[in-house]
Design a protein around this motif. Structure first.
Motif, mmCIF file in Angstrom:
data_model
loop_
_atom_site.group_PDB
_atom_site.id
_atom_site.type_symbol
_atom_site.label_atom_id
_atom_site.label_comp_id
_atom_site.label_asym_id
_atom_site.label_seq_id
_atom_site.Cartn_x
_atom_site.Cartn_y
_atom_site.Cartn_z
ATOM 1 N N TYR A 21 0.832 -1.206 0.000
ATOM 2 C CA TYR A 21 0.000 0.000 0.000
ATOM 3 C C TYR A 21 0.864 1.252 0.000
ATOM 4 N N TYR A 24 2.641 1.824 -3.542
ATOM 5 C CA TYR A 24 1.903 2.189 -4.747
ATOM 6 C C TYR A 24 0.673 3.066 -4.504
ATOM 7 N N PRO A 25 -0.432 2.565 -3.955
ATOM 8 C CA PRO A 25 -1.654 3.377 -3.898
ATOM 9 C C PRO A 25 -1.525 4.645 -3.041
ATOM 10 N N HIS A 26 -0.755 4.610 -2.001
ATOM 11 C CA HIS A 26 -0.612 5.784 -1.146
ATOM 12 C C HIS A 26 0.041 6.944 -1.901
ATOM 13 N N GLU A 29 0.013 5.900 -7.437
ATOM 14 C CA GLU A 29 0.431 5.124 -8.608
ATOM 15 C C GLU A 29 -0.362 3.821 -8.684
ATOM 16 N N GLU A 30 -0.455 3.292 -9.899
ATOM 17 C CA GLU A 30 -1.129 2.012 -10.098
ATOM 18 C C GLU A 30 -0.177 0.871 -9.774
ATOM 19 N N MET A 31 -0.738 -0.195 -9.221
ATOM 20 C CA MET A 31 0.075 -1.382 -8.953
ATOM 21 C C MET A 31 0.324 -2.100 -10.277
ATOM 22 N N PRO A 35 -3.822 -4.150 -10.531
ATOM 23 C CA PRO A 35 -4.400 -2.819 -10.337
ATOM 24 C C PRO A 35 -5.741 -2.850 -9.594
ATOM 25 N N GLY A 38 -5.035 -2.527 -5.902
ATOM 26 C CA GLY A 38 -4.691 -1.158 -5.543
ATOM 27 C C GLY A 38 -5.917 -0.269 -5.442
ATOM 28 N N SER A 39 -6.848 -0.411 -6.372
ATOM 29 C CA SER A 39 -8.065 0.404 -6.314
ATOM 30 C C SER A 39 -8.936 -0.012 -5.136
ATOM 31 N N ARG A 42 -7.357 1.593 -2.082
ATOM 32 C CA ARG A 42 -7.605 3.031 -2.077
ATOM 33 C C ARG A 42 -9.040 3.327 -1.647
#
Length: 58
Positions: A21, A24-26, A29-31, A35, A38-39, A42
């Motif tokens: 986390y 990438y998402p913090h 950026e996209e994982m 992805p 990641g969404s 978020r």
């Protein structure tokens, strides 16, 4: 012995989730590999209440 192994595995998985986390998402950026994960992370964080800077100074 089994309980120790299970608890250590859970601890490592939680630590890995936090590291992913923060990586990438913090940062917005996209994982690269998943992805959707990641969404989902978020969205989960966006639903939690946060303390704004103006609220923390009062």
């Amino acid at each position: 012995m089994l309980a120790i192994v299970v608890m250590m595995t859970i601890g490592v998985l939680v630590a890995a989730a936090v590291a992913v986390y923060v990586a990438y998402p913090h940062r917005g950026e996209e994982m690269p590999v998943a992805p959707q994960l990641g969404s989902a992370m978020r969205k989960g964080v966006d639903t939690l209440p946060t303390l704004e800077d103006s609220e923390s100074r009062q």
